[in-house]
Enzyme design. Structure first.
Site, mmCIF file in Angstrom:
data_model
loop_
_atom_site.group_PDB
_atom_site.id
_atom_site.type_symbol
_atom_site.label_atom_id
_atom_site.label_comp_id
_atom_site.label_asym_id
_atom_site.label_seq_id
_atom_site.Cartn_x
_atom_site.Cartn_y
_atom_site.Cartn_z
ATOM 1 C CG ASP A 48 -1.774 -1.272 1.277
ATOM 2 O OD1 ASP A 48 -2.266 -1.706 0.233
ATOM 3 O OD2 ASP A 48 -1.882 -1.849 2.371
ATOM 4 C CE LYS A 88 3.085 -2.626 -4.390
ATOM 5 N NZ LYS A 88 2.731 -2.287 -3.004
ATOM 6 N N GLY A 89 0.612 1.499 -7.521
ATOM 7 C CA GLY A 89 -0.261 1.628 -8.683
ATOM 8 C C GLY A 89 -0.043 2.945 -9.388
ATOM 9 N N GLY A 94 -4.297 -4.594 -4.236
ATOM 10 C CA GLY A 94 -5.275 -3.630 -4.720
ATOM 11 C C GLY A 94 -4.577 -2.345 -5.109
ATOM 12 C CG HIS A 95 -2.259 -1.503 -8.043
ATOM 13 N ND1 HIS A 95 -1.519 -1.607 -6.902
ATOM 14 C CD2 HIS A 95 -1.549 -2.132 -9.007
ATOM 15 C CE1 HIS A 95 -0.419 -2.272 -7.175
ATOM 16 N NE2 HIS A 95 -0.415 -2.611 -8.446
ATOM 17 C CD GLN A 126 0.789 -8.946 -2.104
ATOM 18 O OE1 GLN A 126 1.556 -9.601 -2.786
ATOM 19 N NE2 GLN A 126 -0.469 -8.798 -2.437
ATOM 20 C CB THR A 152 1.916 -12.154 1.118
ATOM 21 O OG1 THR A 152 0.930 -12.788 0.312
ATOM 22 C CG2 THR A 152 3.120 -11.737 0.281
ATOM 23 N N GLY A 205 -11.004 -3.392 2.496
ATOM 24 C CA GLY A 205 -11.644 -2.260 3.174
ATOM 25 C C GLY A 205 -11.184 -2.082 4.615
ATOM 26 N NE ARG A 206 -7.729 -6.751 6.177
ATOM 27 C CZ ARG A 206 -6.735 -7.651 6.265
ATOM 28 N NH1 ARG A 206 -6.512 -8.265 7.409
ATOM 29 N NH2 ARG A 206 -5.985 -7.921 5.231
ATOM 30 C CG ASP A 239 -0.455 14.584 -0.368
ATOM 31 O OD1 ASP A 239 0.351 13.711 -0.732
ATOM 32 O OD2 ASP A 239 -1.684 14.385 -0.284
HETATM 33 P P1 IMP Z 1 -2.383 -12.969 2.220
HETATM 34 O O1 IMP Z 1 -1.491 -12.376 1.177
HETATM 35 O O2 IMP Z 1 -3.857 -12.792 1.909
HETATM 36 O O3 IMP Z 1 -2.033 -14.385 2.541
HETATM 37 O O4 IMP Z 1 -2.158 -12.140 3.586
HETATM 38 C C1 IMP Z 1 -0.938 -12.184 4.312
HETATM 39 C C2 IMP Z 1 -0.579 -10.821 4.885
HETATM 40 O O5 IMP Z 1 -0.263 -9.937 3.818
HETATM 41 C C3 IMP Z 1 -1.716 -10.148 5.652
HETATM 42 O O6 IMP Z 1 -1.167 -9.408 6.727
HETATM 43 C C4 IMP Z 1 -2.327 -9.204 4.633
HETATM 44 O O7 IMP Z 1 -2.987 -8.102 5.252
HETATM 45 C C5 IMP Z 1 -1.074 -8.772 3.900
HETATM 46 N N1 IMP Z 1 -1.345 -8.324 2.520
HETATM 47 C C6 IMP Z 1 -1.615 -9.087 1.444
HETATM 48 N N2 IMP Z 1 -1.774 -8.331 0.349
HETATM 49 C C7 IMP Z 1 -1.583 -7.056 0.733
HETATM 50 C C8 IMP Z 1 -1.580 -5.807 0.025
HETATM 51 O O8 IMP Z 1 -1.771 -5.717 -1.195
HETATM 52 N N3 IMP Z 1 -1.319 -4.706 0.790
HETATM 53 C C9 IMP Z 1 -1.064 -4.780 2.113
HETATM 54 N N4 IMP Z 1 -1.049 -5.915 2.797
HETATM 55 C C10 IMP Z 1 -1.310 -7.050 2.123
#
Ligand code: IMP
Length: 425
Positions: free
Chosen positions: A13, A16-17, A40-41, A223, A238, A301-302, A332
């Site tokens: 997050d 990168k997008g 998610g981008h 990630q 991950t 959405g967390r 900013d």
């Molecule tokens: P998983 O990739 O769904 O197995 O999740 C493993 C860990 O990576 C968790 O803490 C997720 O919140 C985190 N995670 C997975 N994808 C993202 C991402 O795109 N951004 C931020 N955290 C991520």
């Protein structure tokens, strides 16, 4: 021409997008090399906000071929929905290329991701529950199904029957769930196979031929470095390799094909899911940063956890990725604060750690050693030249660069492409 890698230097997050989208102007290919629809981008194009999970951001450019590489895990139903959504918004997706070596996320992977998280209780990882970990586990155990298996349904069914026997035993005997039927999965995936057929290519040959034609490739990581299976904060990671080395295996290129490794680095830090976070904030300031930075996940959405910039992590990311430069994002968001803090080292017992500690227990108990820098009150979102940033904002960036030991080449002051300031020519 060589390939460039874009890699997140924190826990994902970082923005990168936006960086990929901006740099895609000068490239012919954008390749996703690992992860799946856990990413998610969010990209602002004109006045349109596009959310992408699996499709590389280069899809927005007609001159770019977006590629889903060998190292990705792909949920075909989710991908097709995403493609339909893009088409509805007028985006041409016909040039997408998908590697036949990418692994398929299956219904039992999603179910097992949910069940194992629940089983872990307070020890849970906080995964995105998209089936990512179980799919990579099956890949390593050599019982995974790949995209290419969709085009030989006899083999697909044979492999599915073998793996489903074990999965159903776990689902029913360990978790007291109903078993899944191979025929249902086969029927569902046969439909996906037909719809995906036009996109399946030999992406490795495609990329090498592009390099031979002197074209440029952008390898886009999902990630971030601290979520890397080997180099991140294990087990709170991950199941793939977001680091620059993962770009090579995930796309099928060699180290000599890469000339730039661009670290995407947020001016503060966020994390979703569980795990240690030395500079985490819990007070009103945390709420302020979440609000000002819109720190809610694109995929789940967390609410993201937030904290001060951590130079120890960034130096580590510089090393394990071989970064050539940083793209600093969300400067900013730090406006209107009297004082800014930057973590320059950790303290544990009587020792100070300038580099990422070698044992996870030290990292879990590390206390940040902060430096304080004066803030600025001006709104940065309308600034169009780096030299026109407030003096304190420039001093902040200078200090981050000194502490990071890698040049900061771009500074982003808002979500739009135009809100990017180039620092070194
Ligand atoms: P998983 O990739 O769904 O197995 O999740 C493993 C860990 O990576 C968790 O803490 C997720 O919140 C985190 N995670 C997975 N994808 C993202 C991402 O795109 N951004 C931020 N955290 C991520």
């Amino acid at each position: 021409m060589p390939a460039h890698v874009i890699v997140g230097t924190q826990w994902g997050d970082e923005g990168k997008g936006k960086a990929t989208d901006l740099l895609a102007d000068d490239v012919e290919y954008v390749v996703r090399y690992q992860g799946g629809n856990n990413a998610g981008h969010t990209i602002l194009v004109g006045d349109r906000l596009l959310k992408l999970h699996l499709v590389p951001s280069g899809v927005l450019y007609p001159h770019v071929t977006p590629v889903i590489g060998d190292g990705v895990v792909l949920d075909p139903g989710v991908l097709l929905d995403e493609l339909d959504g893009l088409v509805e918004q007028g985006v041409d997706v016909s040039h997408l290329a998908i590697s036949g070596n990418a692994h398929l996320i299956m219904p039992y992977h999603r179910e097992l991701d949910r069940l194992t998280e629940r089983h872990l209780g307070r020890q849970k990882l906080g995964t995105t529950k998209r089936g990512i970990g179980p799919t990579y586990a099956d890949k390593a155990a050599r019982v995974g199904l790949r995209v290419q298996d969709l085009y030989d349904m006899k083999i697909f069914r044979q492999k599915l029957d073998v793996v489903l026997k074990e999965k159903n035993a776990i689902l029913s005997r360990v978790y007291n769930r109903l078993p899944m039927r191979a025929v249902d999965i086969e029927t569902e995936y046969t439909v996906y196979a037909e719809r995906l057929r036009p996109y399946i290519m030999d992406t490795v040959s495609m990329l090498h031929e592009a390099l031979e034609r002197q074209e440029t490739i952008l390898l886009e990581g999902a990630q971030g470095t601290l979520l890397d299976l080997d180099h991140g904060t294990y087990p709170f990671v991950t199941s793939s390799n977001p680091v620059a080395g993962g770009a090579l295996t995930g796309a099928g290129l060699g180290p000599r094909d890469i000339d730039r490794v661009i670290g995407i680095t947020k001016a503060y830090v966020t994390r979703v899911g569980s795990g240690p976070f030395p500079t985490e904030l819990h007070d009103d300031l945390a709420e302020h940063l979440v609000r000002a930075g819109h720190e809610h996940g694109t995929t789940t959405g967390r609410r993201r956890r937030v904290g001060w910039f951590d130079a120890v992590l960034i130096r580590y990311a510089g090393r394990v990725n071989g970064l050539t430069e940083h793209f600093l994002t969300k400067l900013d968001v730090l406006s209107e604060l009297d004082t800014l803090k930057v973590c320059r080292a950790y303290r544990y017992q009587d020792e100070e750690y300038e580099h990422f500690p070698p044992h996870q227990s030290i990292f879990h108990h590390a206390r940040p050693v902060y430096e304080e820098l004066p803030g600025w009150w001006e709104d940065l979102t309308g600034v169009t030249e780096y030299a026109k940033l407030p003096r304190n904002a420039q001093a902040f960036v200078d200090r981050l660069e000194e502490l990071s030991r890698v040049p900061i080449r771009y500074v982003s002051v808002g979500p739009a492409r135009s809100q990017t300031l180039e620092r070194h020519s």
